[in-house]
Write a protein that holds these residues in place. Structure first.
Motif, PDB file in Angstrom:
ATOM      1  N   THR A   1      -4.010 104.956   9.633  1.00 42.94           N
ATOM      2  CA  THR A   1      -4.200 104.459  10.985  1.00 42.94           C
ATOM      3  C   THR A   1      -3.028 104.942  11.845  1.00 42.94           C
ATOM      4  OG1 THR A   1      -4.413 102.429  12.305  1.00 42.94           O
ATOM      5  CG2 THR A   1      -3.298 102.188  10.203  1.00 42.94           C
ATOM      6  N   GLU A   2      -2.703 104.249  12.924  1.00 42.39           N
ATOM      7  CA  GLU A   2      -1.654 104.732  13.819  1.00 42.39           C
ATOM      8  C   GLU A   2      -0.655 103.654  14.154  1.00 42.39           C
ATOM      9  OE1 GLU A   2      -2.322 106.644  17.618  1.00 42.39           O
ATOM     10  OE2 GLU A   2      -3.554 108.143  16.576  1.00 42.39           O
ATOM     11  N   HIS A   3       0.578 104.069  14.342  1.00 43.50           N
ATOM     12  CA  HIS A   3       1.634 103.141  14.759  1.00 43.50           C
ATOM     13  C   HIS A   3       2.595 103.905  15.657  1.00 43.50           C
ATOM     14  CE1 HIS A   3       4.526  99.868  14.535  1.00 43.50           C
ATOM     15  NE2 HIS A   3       5.459 100.730  14.195  1.00 43.50           N
ATOM     16  N   GLU A   4       2.802 103.422  16.849  1.00 42.54           N
ATOM     17  CA  GLU A   4       3.706 104.042  17.831  1.00 42.54           C
ATOM     18  C   GLU A   4       3.483 105.543  17.944  1.00 42.54           C
ATOM     19  OE1 GLU A   4       7.635 102.606  16.932  1.00 42.54           O
ATOM     20  OE2 GLU A   4       7.193 100.644  17.804  1.00 42.54           O
ATOM     21  N   GLY A   5       2.213 105.934  18.076  1.00 39.55           N
ATOM     22  CA  GLY A   5       1.855 107.328  18.322  1.00 39.55           C
ATOM     23  C   GLY A   5       1.943 108.238  17.107  1.00 39.55           C
ATOM     24  N   LYS A   6       2.270 107.669  15.952  1.00 40.85           N
ATOM     25  CA  LYS A   6       2.334 108.493  14.738  1.00 40.85           C
ATOM     26  C   LYS A   6       1.386 107.934  13.688  1.00 40.85           C
ATOM     27  CE  LYS A   6       7.098 110.052  15.313  1.00 40.85           C
ATOM     28  NZ  LYS A   6       6.766 111.360  15.902  1.00 40.85           N
ATOM     29  N   GLU A   7       1.161 108.754  12.646  1.00 33.81           N
ATOM     30  CA  GLU A   7       0.288 108.295  11.572  1.00 33.81           C
ATOM     31  C   GLU A   7       0.958 107.151  10.802  1.00 33.81           C
ATOM     32  OE1 GLU A   7      -2.643 110.141   8.185  1.00 33.81           O
ATOM     33  OE2 GLU A   7      -0.774 111.207   8.598  1.00 33.81           O
ATOM     34  N   LEU A   8       0.165 106.158  10.458  1.00 35.44           N
ATOM     35  CA  LEU A   8       0.631 105.047   9.613  1.00 35.44           C
ATOM     36  C   LEU A   8      -0.272 104.973   8.390  1.00 35.44           C
ATOM     37  CD1 LEU A   8       2.058 102.306   8.917  1.00 35.44           C
ATOM     38  CD2 LEU A   8       0.379 101.208  10.403  1.00 35.44           C
ATOM     39  N   VAL A   9       0.324 105.098   7.198  1.00 39.51           N
ATOM     40  CA  VAL A   9      -0.475 104.918   5.984  1.00 39.51           C
ATOM     41  C   VAL A   9      -0.212 103.527   5.417  1.00 39.51           C
ATOM     42  CG1 VAL A   9      -0.753 107.354   5.388  1.00 39.51           C
ATOM     43  CG2 VAL A   9       1.238 106.140   4.566  1.00 39.51           C
ATOM     44  N   GLN A  10      -1.289 102.832   5.151  1.00 42.23           N
ATOM     45  CA  GLN A  10      -1.185 101.489   4.587  1.00 42.23           C
ATOM     46  C   GLN A  10      -1.481 101.571   3.095  1.00 42.23           C
ATOM     47  OE1 GLN A  10      -3.804  99.548   7.490  1.00 42.23           O
ATOM     48  NE2 GLN A  10      -1.990  98.516   8.301  1.00 42.23           N
ATOM     49  N   GLU A  11      -0.573 100.999   2.309  1.00 42.38           N
ATOM     50  CA  GLU A  11      -0.606 101.165   0.861  1.00 42.38           C
ATOM     51  C   GLU A  11      -0.597  99.796   0.184  1.00 42.38           C
ATOM     52  OE1 GLU A  11       1.674 105.419   1.085  1.00 42.38           O
ATOM     53  OE2 GLU A  11       2.809 103.803   0.137  1.00 42.38           O
ATOM     54  N   ALA A  12      -0.987  99.778  -1.090  1.00 44.40           N
ATOM     55  CA  ALA A  12      -1.056  98.515  -1.829  1.00 44.40           C
ATOM     56  C   ALA A  12      -0.068  98.538  -2.982  1.00 44.40           C
ATOM     57  CB  ALA A  12      -2.462  98.313  -2.376  1.00 44.40           C
ATOM     58  N   VAL A  13       0.635  97.430  -3.181  1.00 41.41           N
ATOM     59  CA  VAL A  13       1.556  97.306  -4.319  1.00 41.41           C
ATOM     60  C   VAL A  13       1.322  95.974  -5.013  1.00 41.41           C
ATOM     61  CG1 VAL A  13       3.984  97.105  -5.024  1.00 41.41           C
ATOM     62  CG2 VAL A  13       3.337  98.786  -3.297  1.00 41.41           C
ATOM     63  N   LEU A  14       1.315  96.011  -6.354  1.00 43.74           N
ATOM     64  CA  LEU A  14       1.253  94.791  -7.162  1.00 43.74           C
ATOM     65  C   LEU A  14       2.296  94.917  -8.266  1.00 43.74           C
ATOM     66  CD1 LEU A  14      -0.282  92.108  -8.049  1.00 43.74           C
ATOM     67  CD2 LEU A  14      -1.608  93.598  -9.562  1.00 43.74           C
ATOM     68  N   TRP A  15       3.047  93.827  -8.486  1.00 41.95           N
ATOM     69  CA  TRP A  15       4.012  93.794  -9.590  1.00 41.95           C
ATOM     70  C   TRP A  15       3.490  92.895 -10.693  1.00 41.95           C
ATOM     71  CZ3 TRP A  15       8.091  96.840 -10.401  1.00 41.95           C
ATOM     72  CH2 TRP A  15       8.483  97.658  -9.342  1.00 41.95           C
ATOM     73  N   ILE A  16       3.554  93.393 -11.942  1.00 42.03           N
ATOM     74  CA  ILE A  16       3.116  92.574 -13.073  1.00 42.03           C
ATOM     75  C   ILE A  16       4.231  92.514 -14.109  1.00 42.03           C
ATOM     76  CG2 ILE A  16       0.685  93.165 -12.681  1.00 42.03           C
ATOM     77  CD1 ILE A  16       0.855  95.012 -15.127  1.00 42.03           C
ATOM     78  N   GLN A  17       4.267  91.411 -14.848  1.00 42.48           N
ATOM     79  CA  GLN A  17       5.333  91.246 -15.833  1.00 42.48           C
ATOM     80  C   GLN A  17       4.755  91.255 -17.246  1.00 42.48           C
ATOM     81  OE1 GLN A  17       7.829  87.728 -15.456  1.00 42.48           O
ATOM     82  NE2 GLN A  17       9.618  88.941 -16.004  1.00 42.48           N
ATOM     83  N   VAL A  18       5.425  91.977 -18.132  1.00 49.37           N
ATOM     84  CA  VAL A  18       4.979  92.149 -19.520  1.00 49.37           C
ATOM     85  C   VAL A  18       6.016  91.522 -20.440  1.00 49.37           C
ATOM     86  CG1 VAL A  18       4.350  93.868 -21.260  1.00 49.37           C
ATOM     87  CG2 VAL A  18       3.781  94.263 -18.860  1.00 49.37           C
ATOM     88  N   THR A  19       5.514  90.788 -21.441  1.00 48.23           N
ATOM     89  CA  THR A  19       6.380  89.990 -22.308  1.00 48.23           C
ATOM     90  C   THR A  19       6.292  90.466 -23.753  1.00 48.23           C
ATOM     91  OG1 THR A  19       6.101  88.122 -20.824  1.00 48.23           O
ATOM     92  CG2 THR A  19       6.843  87.604 -23.049  1.00 48.23           C
ATOM     93  N   GLU A  20       7.441  90.506 -24.394  1.00 48.56           N
ATOM     94  CA  GLU A  20       7.539  90.882 -25.815  1.00 48.56           C
ATOM     95  C   GLU A  20       6.799  89.877 -26.675  1.00 48.56           C
ATOM     96  OE1 GLU A  20       8.851  93.972 -27.511  1.00 48.56           O
ATOM     97  OE2 GLU A  20      10.473  93.439 -26.146  1.00 48.56           O
ATOM     98  N   LEU A  21       6.084  90.330 -27.692  1.00 51.39           N
ATOM     99  CA  LEU A  21       5.502  89.404 -28.668  1.00 51.39           C
ATOM    100  C   LEU A  21       6.647  88.758 -29.450  1.00 51.39           C
ATOM    101  CD1 LEU A  21       2.439  91.266 -30.216  1.00 51.39           C
ATOM    102  CD2 LEU A  21       2.427  88.952 -29.331  1.00 51.39           C
ATOM    103  N   PRO A  22       6.633  87.432 -29.630  1.00 47.11           N
ATOM    104  CA  PRO A  22       7.736  86.805 -30.340  1.00 47.11           C
ATOM    105  C   PRO A  22       7.753  87.225 -31.824  1.00 47.11           C
ATOM    106  CG  PRO A  22       6.268  85.136 -29.386  1.00 47.11           C
ATOM    107  CD  PRO A  22       5.638  86.464 -29.183  1.00 47.11           C
TER     108      PRO A  22
END
Ligand SMILES: [Cu+2]
Length: 275
Positions: A254-275
């Motif tokens: 899309t656009e922001h202040e006359g320039k191209e704006l790319v909108q992106e998605a981020v998700l953080w996930i946490q992984v745990t050691e098997l005890p």
């Protein structure tokens, strides 16, 4: 320098290029909590595998949390968290320093059992190299006490990764499935970038510290990539305990202040050691 030598040098420069994938972070040490209470989160813009070249998070457009306990929508609560933010400076392992924020959540925010879906919408970041703006809609999901809630709910963001596995309950050796969405619609053939948070976070010093946990044998292993299928879904393996960042560049242009704006998605996930 003859042409062959020059080409070889250029090729080596390309091969040695560090990972370019940008990841907005919303960091807290533990996503599966046994009880609620005060919390501290760090909001920084960086390259998590390299832990370096910190970028400036100048301003935050939106920062809120959606809480729900079980499938009972009556317990659903949206809390604006803008007033919990304080500007900080966060340091990478290369001693680069970027503008960042810290959220000091009073005990009343994460108090009862269930899921807490944190959503950060940073102000668009101007990327000089591409003469365009980037905006990463970033989610991290915390659980208190094991009672699930709204972790799988699409929020209808312009760019969003919707988990199909609980993002806070993953074993090493398991897999994680999600769906990339734009305004609630799946995005087929989207490129998903995956990076491991390769350094410890010093919550006092606001810095990445310690040695790299993984040494990549080749640059392609720093930012790994998987494409979504025709339903916008992807599955990745989870080979190591810690935080893994998933990012989808260029979901919306899309656009922001006359320039191209790319909108992106981020998700953080946490992984745990098997005890
Ligand atoms: Cu970068």
């Amino acid at each position: 320098m003859n042409l062959k030598r020059l080409l070889f040098t250029l090729l080596m420069l390309l091969i040695a290029a560090p990972s370019w994938a940008h990841f907005q972070m919303v960091y807290t040490p533990q996503s599966a909590l046994t009880e609620g209470g005060a919390m501290n989160l760090k909001l920084m813009f960086t390259h998590p595998f390299d832990g370096d070249r910190m970028m400036d998070l100048e301003a935050v457009d939106e920062f809120y949390v959606i809480h729900q306990r079980g499938d009972d929508e009556e317990t659903r609560q949206i809390t604006d968290l803008q007033d919990t933010l304080q500007p900080i400076r966060f340091q990478g392992v290369d001693e680069s320093v970027g503008k960042a924020f810290e959220a000091q959540l009073p005990p009343r925010v994460v108090r009862s059992l269930g899921d807490y879906v944190f959503v950060l919408v940073p102000a668009p970041y101007y990327e000089k190299a591409d003469d365009e703006y980037i905006q990463q809609f970033t989610k991290v999901i915390i659980n208190v006490g094991g009672i699930p809630g709204n972790w799988f709910e699409p929020l209808g963001l312009p760019a969003e990764i919707v988990p199909l596995n609980k993002p806070y309950a993953n074993w090493v050796g398991g897999t994680f499935t999600g769906v990339v969405m734009s305004n609630g619609e799946p995005v087929p053939n989207a490129e998903l970038e995956i990076e491991y948070l390769n350094f410890d976070v010093d919550m006092e010093a606001n810095a990445f510290v310690g040695e790299a946990k993984i040494v990549a044998p080749h640059p392609a292993f720093e930012t790994m990539t998987v494409l979504t299928n025709d339903q916008g879904e992807f599955t990745i393996g989870l080979p190591k305990a810690g935080w893994w960042g998933l990012a989808v560049p260029d979901v919306v242009e899309t656009e922001h202040e006359g320039k191209e704006l790319v909108q992106e998605a981020v998700l953080w996930i946490q992984v745990t050691e098997l005890p």
